[in-house]
Design a protein around this motif. Structure first.
Motif, PDB file in Angstrom:
ATOM      1  N   ALA A  30       0.808  -1.220   0.000  1.00 24.71           N
ATOM      2  CA  ALA A  30       0.000   0.000   0.000  1.00 24.71           C
ATOM      3  C   ALA A  30       0.849   1.282   0.000  1.00 24.71           C
ATOM      4  N   GLU A  35       1.428   8.085  -1.809  1.00 23.76           N
ATOM      5  CA  GLU A  35       1.608   9.451  -2.326  1.00 23.76           C
ATOM      6  C   GLU A  35       0.622   9.789  -3.448  1.00 23.76           C
ATOM      7  N   PHE A  41      -2.988   0.435   5.030  1.00 27.81           N
ATOM      8  CA  PHE A  41      -3.817  -0.339   5.956  1.00 27.81           C
ATOM      9  C   PHE A  41      -3.384  -0.152   7.403  1.00 27.81           C
ATOM     10  N   ARG A  42      -2.048  -0.164   7.609  1.00 28.45           N
ATOM     11  CA  ARG A  42      -1.530  -0.117   8.979  1.00 28.45           C
ATOM     12  C   ARG A  42      -0.824   1.209   9.234  1.00 28.45           C
ATOM     13  N   TRP A  48      -7.186   0.060   8.705  1.00 32.77           N
ATOM     14  CA  TRP A  48      -7.617  -0.862   9.774  1.00 32.77           C
ATOM     15  C   TRP A  48      -7.687  -0.194  11.149  1.00 32.77           C
ATOM     16  N   HIS A 125      -3.426 -10.133  -4.460  1.00 38.04           N
ATOM     17  CA  HIS A 125      -4.660 -10.088  -3.666  1.00 38.04           C
ATOM     18  C   HIS A 125      -5.889  -9.711  -4.497  1.00 38.04           C
ATOM     19  N   THR A 193       5.725  -1.956   1.737  1.00 37.50           N
ATOM     20  CA  THR A 193       4.915  -2.986   2.393  1.00 37.50           C
ATOM     21  C   THR A 193       5.410  -3.219   3.811  1.00 37.50           C
ATOM     22  N   SER A 194       4.447  -3.423   4.723  1.00 37.94           N
ATOM     23  CA  SER A 194       4.818  -3.706   6.112  1.00 37.94           C
ATOM     24  C   SER A 194       5.331  -5.144   6.247  1.00 37.94           C
ATOM     25  N   ASN A 218      11.071   1.977   2.187  1.00 37.68           N
ATOM     26  CA  ASN A 218       9.952   2.120   3.126  1.00 37.68           C
ATOM     27  C   ASN A 218      10.216   3.357   3.973  1.00 37.68           C
ATOM     28  N   ALA A 236       8.436   6.520  -1.169  1.00 35.90           N
ATOM     29  CA  ALA A 236       8.724   5.768  -2.390  1.00 35.90           C
ATOM     30  C   ALA A 236       8.800   6.692  -3.611  1.00 35.90           C
TER      31      ALA A 236
HETATM   32  P1  OAD Z   1       0.398  -1.814   5.090  1.00 39.80           P
HETATM   33  O1  OAD Z   1      -0.578  -0.709   5.283  1.00 39.80           O
HETATM   34  O2  OAD Z   1       0.424  -2.914   6.068  1.00 39.80           O
HETATM   35  O3  OAD Z   1       1.872  -1.207   5.061  1.00 39.80           O
HETATM   36  C1  OAD Z   1       2.204  -0.072   4.311  1.00 39.80           C
HETATM   37  C2  OAD Z   1       3.705   0.118   4.395  1.00 39.80           C
HETATM   38  O4  OAD Z   1       4.058   1.197   3.545  1.00 39.80           O
HETATM   39  C3  OAD Z   1       4.228   0.450   5.802  1.00 39.80           C
HETATM   40  O5  OAD Z   1       5.358  -0.349   6.067  1.00 39.80           O
HETATM   41  C4  OAD Z   1       4.612   1.938   5.691  1.00 39.80           C
HETATM   42  O6  OAD Z   1       5.727   2.264   6.495  1.00 39.80           O
HETATM   43  C5  OAD Z   1       4.944   2.053   4.222  1.00 39.80           C
HETATM   44  N1  OAD Z   1       4.708   3.386   3.645  1.00 39.80           N
HETATM   45  C6  OAD Z   1       3.690   4.256   3.891  1.00 39.80           C
HETATM   46  N2  OAD Z   1       3.787   5.341   3.122  1.00 39.80           N
HETATM   47  C7  OAD Z   1       4.895   5.162   2.339  1.00 39.80           C
HETATM   48  C8  OAD Z   1       5.545   5.937   1.329  1.00 39.80           C
HETATM   49  N3  OAD Z   1       5.063   7.114   0.936  1.00 39.80           N
HETATM   50  N4  OAD Z   1       6.659   5.433   0.775  1.00 39.80           N
HETATM   51  C9  OAD Z   1       7.162   4.233   1.161  1.00 39.80           C
HETATM   52  N5  OAD Z   1       6.598   3.462   2.102  1.00 39.80           N
HETATM   53  C10 OAD Z   1       5.484   3.913   2.688  1.00 39.80           C
HETATM   54  O7  OAD Z   1       0.179  -2.325   3.585  1.00 39.80           O
HETATM   55  P2  OAD Z   1       0.602  -3.705   2.922  1.00 39.80           P
HETATM   56  O8  OAD Z   1       1.954  -4.126   3.351  1.00 39.80           O
HETATM   57  O9  OAD Z   1       0.339  -3.557   1.474  1.00 39.80           O
HETATM   58  O10 OAD Z   1      -4.454  -7.416   2.361  1.00 39.80           O
HETATM   59  O11 OAD Z   1      -0.464  -4.690   3.546  1.00 39.80           O
HETATM   60  C11 OAD Z   1      -0.509  -6.004   3.118  1.00 39.80           C
HETATM   61  C12 OAD Z   1      -1.924  -6.492   3.035  1.00 39.80           C
HETATM   62  O12 OAD Z   1      -2.586  -6.269   4.274  1.00 39.80           O
HETATM   63  C13 OAD Z   1      -2.798  -5.766   2.035  1.00 39.80           C
HETATM   64  O13 OAD Z   1      -2.657  -6.256   0.720  1.00 39.80           O
HETATM   65  C14 OAD Z   1      -4.163  -6.018   2.560  1.00 39.80           C
HETATM   66  C15 OAD Z   1      -3.896  -5.680   4.001  1.00 39.80           C
HETATM   67  O14 OAD Z   1      -4.781  -6.080   4.948  1.00 39.80           O
HETATM   68  C16 OAD Z   1      -5.693  -7.849   2.232  1.00 39.80           C
HETATM   69  O15 OAD Z   1      -6.659  -7.104   2.249  1.00 39.80           O
HETATM   70  C17 OAD Z   1      -5.775  -9.330   2.033  1.00 39.80           C
END
Ligand code: OAD
Length: 254
Positions: A30, A35, A41-42, A48, A125, A193-194, A218, A236
């Motif tokens: 995400a 940007e 999500f987190r 969430w 996903h 990604t987290s 990240n 990013a």
């Molecule tokens: P998360 O929301 O868990 O993590 C987003 C990550 O992006 C975090 O590590 C932030 O530090 C980082 N971040 C935020 N803004 C940023 C930026 N401008 N540049 C670089 N990094 C940045 O999202 P995902 O890892 O995608 O699944 O979450 C994985 C899955 O959990 C999703 O696909 C979704 C969710 O629940 C389902 O719905 C099945």
């Protein structure tokens, strides 16, 4: 040179390996779309924190209240539709033009990589722009937000978003393809990604164990940081173009 280049402290052998790789991939989450104004999500302000995933992103939640789930997906479709690809999405398109073999492995359902122009995209996903009927297998693709809530199949059942919810398995074909790509990647960029949701979070380890480089971008450290060959901390949309300039664009121009 902007400030991001100054934060890019990558040894020249890593930059050379990136430039000369024949096979590369990007694993995105995400954060790559943050940007563009699409919430993650987190973390602070994450989806969430505000919404209950058990009601909105599980098969049980959908069974109990399909209308509520579809209202939420429609809201997100409208938000995503308004968003524009950012510099990170666009740099990833340039990567595809450079590397002989290249795939985007994305956990995002927003379709932003394809909208930016990426061709080889594996959507781990699913996609918010597809819906399907669980009864007769009908699949419908639509680039516009749903108008009828809940949308119905001709067979009389309620259509569902073609996305992977909590408690559901990813498509085995998609997992096979992503694992194959990770295994053959000489370099994998892990962007925004987290790295807490599996099996996606295990893909960089496949690349690493097969002898490839893992480069993370990240805002903050994750579980990937402990074994990544390099971690670049910053947005990013700034760090990825800066990395690409340092590894490919500037050496090419010299
Ligand atoms: P998360 O929301 O868990 O993590 C987003 C990550 O992006 C975090 O590590 C932030 O530090 C980082 N971040 C935020 N803004 C940023 C930026 N401008 N540049 C670089 N990094 C940045 O999202 P995902 O890892 O995608 O699944 O979450 C994985 C899955 O959990 C999703 O696909 C979704 C969710 O629940 C389902 O719905 C099945």
């Amino acid at each position: 040179m902007g400030g991001s280049e100054d934060r890019l402290d990558l040894p020249s052998n890593i930059l050379r390996k990136i430039r000369n790789a024949k096979s590369a991939s990007v694993l995105t989450g995400a954060g790559v779309s943050a940007e563009s104004g699409i919430p993650t999500f987190r973390g602070a302000g994450g989806i969430w924190e505000k919404y209950d995933f058990t009601k909105l992103a599980t098969p049980q939640g959908f069974k109990e209240d399909p209308r509520l789930v579809w209202e939420w997906y429609q809201l997100r479709q409208k938000e995503i539709k308004k968003a524009k690809p950012n510099a990170a999405h666009i740099t990833i398109v340039d990567m595809e033009d450079h590397f002989p073999r290249f795939s985007v492995l994305t956990q995002n359902i927003d379709g932003m990589h394809s909208r930016a122009g990426s061709r080889n995209v594996v959507e781990l996903h699913g996609s918010i722009w597809r819906m399907r009927c669980e009864r007769d297998g009908l699949m419908i693709q639509d680039d516009d937000p749903v108008t009828e809530i809940p949308p119905m199949c001709q067979c009389g059942s309620i259509l569902r978003p073609d996305v992977v919810w909590f408690g559901e398995q990813l498509s085995p074909d998609v997992v096979d393809e992503a694992s194959r790509v990770a295994n053959e990647s000489e370099v994998m960029f892990v962007v925004g990604t987290s790295a807490v949701v599996y099996p996606a979070a295990a893909l960089p380890a496949i690349t690493k164990n097969a002898g490839g480089l893992v480069i993370e971008i990240n805002l903050e450290p994750t579980d990937i940081t402990s074994y990544a060959d390099a971690s670049l901390f910053g947005p990013a949309g700034e760090m990825l173009p800066a990395l690409w300039n340092a590894a490919v664009r500037i050496p090419k121009a010299l």
